[in-house]
Design a protein around this motif. Structure first.
Motif, PDB file in Angstrom:
ATOM      1  N   THR A 218       0.852  -1.192   0.000  1.00 49.30           N
ATOM      2  CA  THR A 218       0.000   0.000   0.000  1.00 49.30           C
ATOM      3  C   THR A 218       0.884   1.237   0.000  1.00 49.30           C
ATOM      4  O   THR A 218       1.993   1.234   0.546  1.00 49.30           O
ATOM      5  CB  THR A 218      -0.928   0.037   1.231  1.00 49.30           C
ATOM      6  N   VAL A 219       0.395   2.306  -0.615  1.00 47.16           N
ATOM      7  CA  VAL A 219       1.095   3.591  -0.649  1.00 47.16           C
ATOM      8  C   VAL A 219       0.107   4.663  -0.185  1.00 47.16           C
ATOM      9  O   VAL A 219      -1.009   4.763  -0.717  1.00 47.16           O
ATOM     10  CB  VAL A 219       1.631   3.921  -2.052  1.00 47.16           C
ATOM     11  N   THR A 220       0.524   5.450   0.809  1.00 48.32           N
ATOM     12  CA  THR A 220      -0.345   6.461   1.398  1.00 48.32           C
ATOM     13  C   THR A 220       0.390   7.789   1.447  1.00 48.32           C
ATOM     14  O   THR A 220       1.566   7.836   1.837  1.00 48.32           O
ATOM     15  CB  THR A 220      -0.771   6.060   2.826  1.00 48.32           C
TER      16      THR A 220
ATOM     17  N   THR B 221       0.992  13.841   5.634  1.00 44.70           N
ATOM     18  CA  THR B 221       1.336  15.258   5.758  1.00 44.70           C
ATOM     19  C   THR B 221       2.763  15.455   6.252  1.00 44.70           C
ATOM     20  O   THR B 221       3.487  16.321   5.757  1.00 44.70           O
ATOM     21  CB  THR B 221       0.357  15.954   6.715  1.00 44.70           C
ATOM     22  N   ASN B 222       3.192  14.646   7.193  1.00 40.79           N
ATOM     23  CA  ASN B 222       4.480  14.858   7.845  1.00 40.79           C
ATOM     24  C   ASN B 222       5.616  14.023   7.284  1.00 40.79           C
ATOM     25  O   ASN B 222       6.784  14.374   7.464  1.00 40.79           O
ATOM     26  CB  ASN B 222       4.360  14.572   9.344  1.00 40.79           C
ATOM     27  N   TYR B 223       5.282  12.911   6.610  1.00 39.80           N
ATOM     28  CA  TYR B 223       6.335  11.974   6.207  1.00 39.80           C
ATOM     29  C   TYR B 223       6.406  11.735   4.705  1.00 39.80           C
ATOM     30  O   TYR B 223       7.175  10.884   4.262  1.00 39.80           O
ATOM     31  CB  TYR B 223       6.126  10.626   6.908  1.00 39.80           C
ATOM     32  N   GLY B 224       5.651  12.462   3.917  1.00 33.74           N
ATOM     33  CA  GLY B 224       5.633  12.206   2.480  1.00 33.74           C
ATOM     34  C   GLY B 224       4.869  10.923   2.180  1.00 33.74           C
ATOM     35  O   GLY B 224       3.896  10.571   2.853  1.00 33.74           O
TER      36      GLY B 224
ATOM     37  N   LYS C 148       8.047   2.149   5.097  1.00 30.22           N
ATOM     38  CA  LYS C 148       9.106   3.060   4.643  1.00 30.22           C
ATOM     39  C   LYS C 148       8.466   4.371   4.235  1.00 30.22           C
ATOM     40  O   LYS C 148       7.554   4.410   3.413  1.00 30.22           O
ATOM     41  CB  LYS C 148       9.862   2.471   3.444  1.00 30.22           C
ATOM     42  N   VAL C 149       8.922   5.458   4.853  1.00 29.13           N
ATOM     43  CA  VAL C 149       8.429   6.794   4.518  1.00 29.13           C
ATOM     44  C   VAL C 149       9.546   7.583   3.851  1.00 29.13           C
ATOM     45  O   VAL C 149      10.729   7.243   3.970  1.00 29.13           O
ATOM     46  CB  VAL C 149       7.920   7.534   5.779  1.00 29.13           C
TER      47      VAL C 149
ATOM     48  N   ALA D 186      14.717   8.522   6.959  1.00 26.86           N
ATOM     49  CA  ALA D 186      13.864   7.648   7.759  1.00 26.86           C
ATOM     50  C   ALA D 186      14.232   6.192   7.481  1.00 26.86           C
ATOM     51  O   ALA D 186      14.012   5.704   6.367  1.00 26.86           O
ATOM     52  CB  ALA D 186      12.398   7.888   7.430  1.00 26.86           C
ATOM     53  N   PRO D 187      14.812   5.477   8.453  1.00 31.27           N
ATOM     54  CA  PRO D 187      15.049   4.044   8.258  1.00 31.27           C
ATOM     55  C   PRO D 187      13.729   3.296   8.230  1.00 31.27           C
ATOM     56  O   PRO D 187      12.727   3.758   8.789  1.00 31.27           O
ATOM     57  CB  PRO D 187      15.894   3.655   9.478  1.00 31.27           C
ATOM     58  N   PRO D 188      13.663   2.146   7.588  1.00 33.79           N
ATOM     59  CA  PRO D 188      12.410   1.388   7.557  1.00 33.79           C
ATOM     60  C   PRO D 188      12.017   0.906   8.942  1.00 33.79           C
ATOM     61  O   PRO D 188      12.852   0.663   9.808  1.00 33.79           O
ATOM     62  CB  PRO D 188      12.722   0.219   6.615  1.00 33.79           C
TER      63      PRO D 188
END
Length: 383
Positions: free
Chosen positions: A266-268, A271-274, A312-313, A322-324
């Protein structure tokens, strides 16, 4: 000036008044003094550094000596208080689902060498490598999370961890008690969605899932990024003799070549993490051995299967890398909506970091009553 409708204000005021009355009944000795101390703590401007400071506030109408009398001779019926907290109106996620979080907050006691049963508590410093261990008393907290970003959490229970306690066993018993009280209070009924319990990497989430398997709960916990788990066992091949394998191939978090194709991706947009990309694999489980919390397990060790997720962001705040993040859920056969719900619920766990009562920062009634529990636990005045 408040913008809430009058009816909402009256309902909230009536609920707060009801809770205050029930909290007052939980105090069985020196109740007037302890109740005023709680009121003063609730109305204090900023963090409370010492109980003596509370005697200077207008909410505390008794003399300076009454505070010492209340803390020395007061009594709190903690079982009744826990029942009262479970009956409060609780925030819910989509579909009316309850989401609980469990964590440990220390009461640091480095300057009290005579205090019994102190442990070395892990405390994070401002720098990444500045963590340290300071003597103190760790308390395990269970709180209800809200779906939106907030620093308000409804704390339902607190238990002090002793030097000889098995943290996993104590946490499992604590969670069982909380869930059973919620069911008894009508907060969960047959047909409602399962209660989600989120935890950080310090908890053995698979062990908790096994111990609490008879309750209507789903465990979601962060797991270390260097773990090795197992895929589901392959199907039995026709004509192959011998004992069938109990586990499938290894799934090494640090070696992508051991990962099969994810069952769900899934891809979401956040607002804060892309962009947040979540990959999930079904029926992934650890290979258990008779060590640690499984040392006294009778019989053959179980296979505790669940859903493994890798989140992952694009970036963290201030454009940091951001590490996974690896998560494991006790639910098998998860859908894409389940996967998104799991990692979003886990992110809400960080609201608990802002409302831990180790510095008396929380200002909701439930947290203040639990802080009273901690103070009286320190004084040995629980009944």
């Amino acid at each position: 000036m408040s913008l809430l409708p009058d009816a909402v204000q009256r309902e909230a005021f009536a609920e707060a008044s009801r809770f205050r009355g029930e909290f007052y009944e939980c105090l069985t000795a020196r109740r007037d003094e302890l109740f005023e101390l709680a009121d003063a703590m609730l109305c204090a401007d900023g963090a409370v550094k010492s109980p003596v400071d509370l005697t200077l506030l207008p909410e505390h109408r008794r003399g300076h000596g009454a505070m010492y009398g209340g803390l020395n001779h007061g009594r709190l019926n903690v079982d009744r208080l826990r029942t009262v907290l479970a009956s409060l109106p609780l925030p819910r996620f989509d579909g009316g689902r309850l989401v609980l979080a469990v964590d440990v907050s220390p009461w640091l006691r480095s300057d009290a060498p005579c205090s019994a049963e102190r442990l070395f508590c892990h405390v994070y410093g401002r720098a990444k490598t500045a963590s340290q261990f300071i003597p103190g008393w760790p308390y395990s907290f269970v709180a209800v999370l809200e779906p939106g970003a907030t620093s308000w959490t409804a704390i339902l229970d607190a238990v002090r961890l002793g030097p000889t306690d098995d943290a996993t066993a104590i946490t499992a018993a604590q969670l069982r008690g909380v869930v059973e009280r919620l069911i008894a209070a009508g907060q969960w009924q047959a047909g409602d969605p399962d209660i989600v319990i989120v935890s950080d990497a310090g908890y053995d989430v698979t062990r908790l899932a096994w111990v609490l398997r008879d309750l209507p709960v789903e465990l979601v916990g962060r797991v270390r990024s260097d773990r090795v788990m197992r895929l589901p066992k392959p199907p039995r091949m026709h004509g192959v003799n011998g004992r069938p394998p109990k586990h499938g191939p290894e799934f090494r978090f640090t070696k992508p070549e051991t990962w099969p194709e994810p069952a769900i991706t899934t891809v979401t947009d956040t607002t804060n993490y892309g962009k947040a990309e979540a990959q999930a694999w079904d029926r992934v489980h650890p290979r258990l051995t008779h060590r640690s919390s499984w040392l006294d397990h009778d019989g053959e060790l179980p296979v505790v299967e669940g859903t493994l997720m890798r989140l992952k962001v694009e970036h963290l705040s201030k454009d940091r890398d951001a590490p996974p993040l690896w998560l494991w859920s006790s639910k098998t056969g998860a859908t894409p909506d389940d996967v998104d719900r799991f990692w979003q619920a886990f992110l809400r766990r960080f609201d608990l970091e802002r409302s831990k009562p180790d510095c008396c920062r929380s200002r909701d009634l439930a947290s203040l009553s639990l802080f009273s529990f901690i103070v009286l636990d320190y004084r040995g005045l629980l009944v």
